[in-house]
Design a protein around this motif. Sequence first.
Motif, PDB file in Angstrom:
ATOM      1  N   ASP A 167      -7.125  -5.643  -0.871  1.00 52.78           N
ATOM      2  CA  ASP A 167      -7.180  -7.076  -0.571  1.00 52.78           C
ATOM      3  C   ASP A 167      -6.194  -7.362   0.559  1.00 52.78           C
ATOM      4  OD1 ASP A 167      -7.273  -9.812  -0.469  1.00 52.78           O
ATOM      5  OD2 ASP A 167      -6.474 -10.139  -2.497  1.00 52.78           O
ATOM      6  N   TRP A 168      -6.635  -7.129   1.788  1.00 53.69           N
ATOM      7  CA  TRP A 168      -5.739  -7.268   2.930  1.00 53.69           C
ATOM      8  C   TRP A 168      -5.229  -8.694   3.082  1.00 53.69           C
ATOM      9  CZ3 TRP A 168      -3.249  -3.588   5.289  1.00 53.69           C
ATOM     10  CH2 TRP A 168      -3.784  -2.293   5.323  1.00 53.69           C
ATOM     11  N   GLU A 169      -6.096  -9.670   2.896  1.00 54.47           N
ATOM     12  CA  GLU A 169      -5.674 -11.054   3.069  1.00 54.47           C
ATOM     13  C   GLU A 169      -4.629 -11.421   2.026  1.00 54.47           C
ATOM     14  OE1 GLU A 169      -4.962 -14.577   4.671  1.00 54.47           O
ATOM     15  OE2 GLU A 169      -6.152 -12.954   5.557  1.00 54.47           O
ATOM     16  N   GLY A 170      -4.842 -10.978   0.778  1.00 50.85           N
ATOM     17  CA  GLY A 170      -3.864 -11.251  -0.265  1.00 50.85           C
ATOM     18  C   GLY A 170      -2.534 -10.573   0.009  1.00 50.85           C
ATOM     19  N   LEU A 171      -2.585  -9.333   0.506  1.00 52.90           N
ATOM     20  CA  LEU A 171      -1.357  -8.616   0.833  1.00 52.90           C
ATOM     21  C   LEU A 171      -0.606  -9.303   1.959  1.00 52.90           C
ATOM     22  CD1 LEU A 171      -2.495  -4.870   0.642  1.00 52.90           C
ATOM     23  CD2 LEU A 171      -0.854  -6.019  -0.857  1.00 52.90           C
ATOM     24  N   ARG A 172      -1.323  -9.743   2.978  1.00 50.27           N
ATOM     25  CA  ARG A 172      -0.669 -10.395   4.114  1.00 50.27           C
ATOM     26  C   ARG A 172      -0.069 -11.735   3.714  1.00 50.27           C
ATOM     27  NH1 ARG A 172      -5.595  -8.232   7.190  1.00 50.27           N
ATOM     28  NH2 ARG A 172      -4.766  -6.375   8.253  1.00 50.27           N
ATOM     29  N   GLN A 173      -0.765 -12.484   2.856  1.00 49.72           N
ATOM     30  CA  GLN A 173      -0.205 -13.748   2.387  1.00 49.72           C
ATOM     31  C   GLN A 173       1.065 -13.503   1.578  1.00 49.72           C
ATOM     32  OE1 GLN A 173      -3.209 -15.917   0.229  1.00 49.72           O
ATOM     33  NE2 GLN A 173      -4.454 -16.320   2.051  1.00 49.72           N
ATOM     34  N   LEU A 174       1.030 -12.486   0.703  1.00 57.07           N
ATOM     35  CA  LEU A 174       2.215 -12.157  -0.092  1.00 57.07           C
ATOM     36  C   LEU A 174       3.354 -11.694   0.808  1.00 57.07           C
ATOM     37  CD1 LEU A 174       3.644 -11.716  -2.778  1.00 57.07           C
ATOM     38  CD2 LEU A 174       2.533  -9.456  -2.917  1.00 57.07           C
ATOM     39  N   SER A 187      -4.072   0.551 -11.057  1.00 55.38           N
ATOM     40  CA  SER A 187      -5.476   0.918 -11.243  1.00 55.38           C
ATOM     41  C   SER A 187      -6.376   0.418 -10.130  1.00 55.38           C
ATOM     42  CB  SER A 187      -5.971   0.379 -12.587  1.00 55.38           C
ATOM     43  OG  SER A 187      -5.826  -1.033 -12.632  1.00 55.38           O
ATOM     44  N   VAL A 188      -5.792  -0.299  -9.138  1.00 58.20           N
ATOM     45  CA  VAL A 188      -6.591  -0.779  -8.006  1.00 58.20           C
ATOM     46  C   VAL A 188      -5.877  -0.448  -6.714  1.00 58.20           C
ATOM     47  CG1 VAL A 188      -7.678  -2.654  -9.309  1.00 58.20           C
ATOM     48  CG2 VAL A 188      -5.511  -3.064  -8.114  1.00 58.20           C
ATOM     49  N   LYS A 189      -6.630  -0.354  -5.637  1.00 55.12           N
ATOM     50  CA  LYS A 189      -6.050  -0.017  -4.344  1.00 55.12           C
ATOM     51  C   LYS A 189      -5.156  -1.154  -3.848  1.00 55.12           C
ATOM     52  CE  LYS A 189     -10.005   2.892  -3.201  1.00 55.12           C
ATOM     53  NZ  LYS A 189     -11.234   3.049  -2.381  1.00 55.12           N
ATOM     54  N   GLY A 190      -3.971  -0.779  -3.401  1.00 51.38           N
ATOM     55  CA  GLY A 190      -3.001  -1.766  -2.928  1.00 51.38           C
ATOM     56  C   GLY A 190      -1.986  -2.156  -3.975  1.00 51.38           C
ATOM     57  N   ALA A 191      -2.102  -1.593  -5.198  1.00 52.71           N
ATOM     58  CA  ALA A 191      -1.172  -1.965  -6.276  1.00 52.71           C
ATOM     59  C   ALA A 191       0.257  -1.564  -5.954  1.00 52.71           C
ATOM     60  CB  ALA A 191      -1.622  -1.324  -7.593  1.00 52.71           C
ATOM     61  N   GLY A 192       0.436  -0.413  -5.307  1.00 49.89           N
ATOM     62  CA  GLY A 192       1.789   0.050  -4.990  1.00 49.89           C
ATOM     63  C   GLY A 192       2.501  -0.868  -4.014  1.00 49.89           C
ATOM     64  N   LEU A 193       1.799  -1.284  -2.965  1.00 51.43           N
ATOM     65  CA  LEU A 193       2.403  -2.187  -1.983  1.00 51.43           C
ATOM     66  C   LEU A 193       2.656  -3.555  -2.601  1.00 51.43           C
ATOM     67  CD1 LEU A 193       3.375  -2.847   0.842  1.00 51.43           C
ATOM     68  CD2 LEU A 193       0.993  -3.224   1.524  1.00 51.43           C
ATOM     69  N   THR A 194       1.725  -4.026  -3.418  1.00 45.95           N
ATOM     70  CA  THR A 194       1.913  -5.306  -4.096  1.00 45.95           C
ATOM     71  C   THR A 194       3.174  -5.280  -4.958  1.00 45.95           C
ATOM     72  OG1 THR A 194      -0.471  -5.736  -4.153  1.00 45.95           O
ATOM     73  CG2 THR A 194       0.901  -6.950  -5.717  1.00 45.95           C
ATOM     74  N   ALA A 195       3.377  -4.177  -5.684  1.00 41.50           N
ATOM     75  CA  ALA A 195       4.553  -4.054  -6.541  1.00 41.50           C
ATOM     76  C   ALA A 195       5.839  -4.023  -5.719  1.00 41.50           C
ATOM     77  CB  ALA A 195       4.445  -2.786  -7.393  1.00 41.50           C
ATOM     78  N   ALA A 196       5.814  -3.324  -4.572  1.00 38.15           N
ATOM     79  CA  ALA A 196       7.000  -3.243  -3.720  1.00 38.15           C
ATOM     80  C   ALA A 196       7.359  -4.623  -3.162  1.00 38.15           C
ATOM     81  CB  ALA A 196       6.759  -2.252  -2.587  1.00 38.15           C
ATOM     82  N   LEU A 197       6.348  -5.388  -2.735  1.00 34.41           N
ATOM     83  CA  LEU A 197       6.597  -6.736  -2.215  1.00 34.41           C
ATOM     84  C   LEU A 197       7.105  -7.660  -3.323  1.00 34.41           C
ATOM     85  CD1 LEU A 197       3.444  -7.083   0.063  1.00 34.41           C
ATOM     86  CD2 LEU A 197       5.822  -6.994   0.849  1.00 34.41           C
ATOM     87  N   THR A 198       6.542  -7.518  -4.506  1.00 35.38           N
ATOM     88  CA  THR A 198       6.953  -8.360  -5.630  1.00 35.38           C
ATOM     89  C   THR A 198       8.406  -8.084  -6.017  1.00 35.38           C
ATOM     90  OG1 THR A 198       4.665  -8.408  -6.450  1.00 35.38           O
ATOM     91  CG2 THR A 198       6.407  -9.026  -7.997  1.00 35.38           C
TER      92      THR A 198
END
Length: 213
Positions: free
Chosen positions: A31-38, A194-205
């Motif tokens: 989810d590139w848009e979600g990652l960029r917004q985060l 379990s989904v692609k991008g979970a690692g980056l999402t966790a790092a940003l969080t």
Amino acid sequence: MRHRQDPERHVRGVRELTPLPSKTYDASRIDWEGLRQLARRVARETKVARQKHSVTVKVTKTREVRGGFLNLARRTETYEVPEVRTTTDDYWVLERRFWKKDEKGSGSMADETTKASILYCLGTDGSLFVRVEQEEEVMPKNGRFFVYRDEPSVNPMTEADVLLLDFEPKHHSDGGRISVVTNREPDKRRPRGSVKGAGLTAALTRLLAGRSS
């Protein structure tokens, strides 16, 4: 003779990733848009301080010099003095990986060590990028010790980079005259979600919550 290294070659081996044997993961998309917004939100709101560095620079100053008969003549001259200044990175490091190669020179040839730090970063403007910092140490059998530092390479974070962060780093080492130690590879047995991008999402969080890498 220095053998220059290609920093991108050190991370090229992780560009082609084999998907996890998980239908949920395989079916998901980044989810590139979600990652960029985060990422933009984290850059605005995080309280984590960015790293500071001390650097020595040469500063040009001027002074008045007297001379001539009875020191009545005056002239202005410039001179340089070293000055220590503090700089602050314009990014936060979300994840660090490394690559190191030691090569024992045969006979009278120098020993060489090449190090690469692979940094997955969030810029103060909310951008996501990979910064590769590399240096090479040359240790002659007889002579001076040299350290060469390349200018860091900075590239936007790609899909392969995001997928790499979905897994814990895998440590690898081998010995011999040429030895390599690295954790740049992803450990497919240790997924971070379990989904692609979970690692980056966790790092940003984590960064948003005030915890650095």
